[in-house]
Design a protein around this motif. Structure first.
Motif, mmCIF file in Angstrom:
data_model
loop_
_atom_site.group_PDB
_atom_site.id
_atom_site.type_symbol
_atom_site.label_atom_id
_atom_site.label_comp_id
_atom_site.label_asym_id
_atom_site.label_seq_id
_atom_site.Cartn_x
_atom_site.Cartn_y
_atom_site.Cartn_z
ATOM 1 N N PHE A 50 -27.994 4.875 -41.749
ATOM 2 C CA PHE A 50 -28.235 4.555 -43.162
ATOM 3 C C PHE A 50 -29.438 3.624 -43.349
ATOM 4 O O PHE A 50 -29.824 3.331 -44.480
ATOM 5 N N TYR A 51 -30.018 3.145 -42.267
ATOM 6 C CA TYR A 51 -31.010 2.076 -42.341
ATOM 7 C C TYR A 51 -32.311 2.513 -43.014
ATOM 8 O O TYR A 51 -32.871 3.566 -42.716
ATOM 9 N N VAL A 52 -32.773 1.687 -43.929
ATOM 10 C CA VAL A 52 -34.068 1.852 -44.591
ATOM 11 C C VAL A 52 -34.905 0.625 -44.231
ATOM 12 O O VAL A 52 -34.454 -0.507 -44.416
ATOM 13 N N SER A 53 -36.099 0.840 -43.704
ATOM 14 C CA SER A 53 -36.921 -0.283 -43.252
ATOM 15 C C SER A 53 -37.334 -1.162 -44.425
ATOM 16 O O SER A 53 -37.361 -0.723 -45.585
ATOM 17 N N ASP A 54 -37.681 -2.412 -44.123
ATOM 18 C CA ASP A 54 -38.147 -3.336 -45.156
ATOM 19 C C ASP A 54 -39.391 -2.794 -45.851
ATOM 20 O O ASP A 54 -39.552 -2.948 -47.064
ATOM 21 N N GLU A 55 -40.278 -2.173 -45.089
ATOM 22 C CA GLU A 55 -41.518 -1.638 -45.662
ATOM 23 C C GLU A 55 -41.219 -0.541 -46.682
ATOM 24 O O GLU A 55 -41.787 -0.534 -47.788
ATOM 25 N N GLU A 56 -40.318 0.372 -46.324
ATOM 26 C CA GLU A 56 -39.960 1.442 -47.261
ATOM 27 C C GLU A 56 -39.235 0.870 -48.479
ATOM 28 O O GLU A 56 -39.470 1.299 -49.609
ATOM 29 N N ALA A 57 -38.358 -0.106 -48.239
ATOM 30 C CA ALA A 57 -37.610 -0.719 -49.338
ATOM 31 C C ALA A 57 -38.552 -1.373 -50.341
ATOM 32 O O ALA A 57 -38.399 -1.203 -51.563
ATOM 33 N N LEU A 58 -39.534 -2.116 -49.851
ATOM 34 C CA LEU A 58 -40.478 -2.789 -50.736
ATOM 35 C C LEU A 58 -41.343 -1.779 -51.491
ATOM 36 O O LEU A 58 -41.655 -1.977 -52.674
ATOM 37 N N ALA A 59 -41.716 -0.693 -50.837
ATOM 38 C CA ALA A 59 -42.504 0.338 -51.509
ATOM 39 C C ALA A 59 -41.697 0.978 -52.640
ATOM 40 O O ALA A 59 -42.211 1.199 -53.746
ATOM 41 N N LEU A 60 -40.437 1.264 -52.370
ATOM 42 C CA LEU A 60 -39.565 1.820 -53.408
ATOM 43 C C LEU A 60 -39.401 0.836 -54.563
ATOM 44 O O LEU A 60 -39.384 1.224 -55.737
#
Length: 348
Positions: free
Chosen positions: A306-316
């Motif tokens: 289920f993990y979403v990286s910090d980089e992807e999270a911030l982009a979203l």
């Protein structure tokens, strides 16, 4: 003032919970999932390994799309074989609560002006990403005598807010909730320290809307009359979880003066797209709920898929800010071991 003779009947949701799906093959059959896809399911080896069985009420299953093993609601509750993958950084107790923050039974105290009271260890749905999936719930006490000791501790501290967590605190019966309400009111009258906010973190009404009974609504009104504000923090990760029945039940809570907030967990395959997050915020608002937190995943063993990286999270998060109003943007946050507050992330 609520009469002691008030109707505190909550048998319907209990019956529904008793009929919940407990075996993956039964749920797959109900959802008309092709049998050849069953190879993706962990099955008995997983359930025997970590003692975290599947539990899915029929109401929640009815919100899923038939024949789709990638349904975002199904992904949250079905034990896939990916849970057996061990990955560096994913541990049994990601927040290390039980060793550092439990001063007495049923209490987690790591915030300055508030503490968590865990009256029940059970849930109505076992979310596969739950950071407390390995929490020692067997150590919790469910007797009123032990709850009294928990409240004794709470009123010995400089706190103004009691947070009911779990497990799921709405596994308490209405009678137990009424007892708790009377205890808080009585203690507020007697103590120098007054708790004027009762926050309830619960996912139970999402999967069993009938848990919001008439009696529970009256208890919330009872607390409001005694100047104890009730805040309900729902746990909704995807817009499809907001059923018409849930919206009807939430309207009764809002009319009782309950503040409705929501927290979500950012989950790969479930809501890691700006379209889904925007739809979720708007549908929450239509249901009278304000987005509160969007949590980064706690790295618990069995949830690495289920993990979403910090980089992807911030982009979203940047895209979400561009697409919708500020009051519909939840705070992007993470819990970290040892910290007395959540870590908030920004796009700056």
């Amino acid at each position: 003032m609520i009469s002691l003779n008030m109707q505190l009947s909550d048998n319907q949701w209990k019956r529904e919970l008793a009929q919940a799906f407990k075996q993956p093959h039964e749920l797959l059959e109900y959802l008309q999932i092709d049998s050849h896809l069953e190879s993706k399911i962990a099955g008995k080896p997983l359930l025997e390994k970590n003692s975290f069985p599947m539990l899915v009420p029929k109401h929640f299953a009815d919100l899923m799309s038939k024949g789709n093993i990638d349904d975002p609601l199904l992904l949250q509750v079905l034990p896939f074989s990916q849970e057996l993958v061990e990955k560096d950084g994913f541990v049994l107790q990601p927040l290390d609560e039980q060793d550092n923050f439990i001063p007495v039974k049923n209490v987690v105290h790591k915030y300055q002006d508030r503490l968590l009271f865990l009256p029940k260890g059970g849930c109505a749905v076992n979310c596969r990403y739950c950071f407390r999936r390995n929490f020692p719930y067997h150590d919790l006490a469910s007797s009123r005598e032990e709850w009294q000791k928990s409240l004794d501790y709470a009123y010995s501290q400089e706190i103004s807010e009691l947070i009911l967590s779990g497990g799921d605190p709405l596994m308490m019966t209405d009678k137990e909730f009424f007892w708790l309400a009377e205890e808080l009111i009585k203690r507020n009258q007697e103590a120098k320290v007054k708790i004027d906010r009762l926050r309830i973190h619960s996912r139970l009404p999402i999967v069993l809307p009938n848990r919001i009974t008439e009696g529970f609504v009256q208890i919330c009104q009872f607390l409001a009359q005694a100047k104890i504000r009730v805040i309900w923090v729902s746990h909704i990760n995807h817009p499809s979880e907001i059923s018409e029945l849930l919206q009807e039940k939430l309207a009764s809570l809002a009319q009782a003066g309950v503040l409705l907030l929501n927290q979500s967990v950012l989950l790969k395959g479930v809501n890691n797209s700006v379209e889904v997050l925007a739809q979720l915020s708007h549908k929450l608002f239509q249901a009278g709920i304000l987005p509160y937190y969007l949590h980064l995943l706690d790295k618990v063993t069995g949830a690495s898929h289920f993990y979403v990286s910090d980089e992807e999270a911030l982009a979203l998060y940047r895209e979400l800010q561009e697409q919708t109003s500020g009051y519909l943007i939840p705070k992007l946050a993470r819990e970290e071991v040892g910290k007395k507050n959540k870590t908030l992330y920004t796009t700056v």
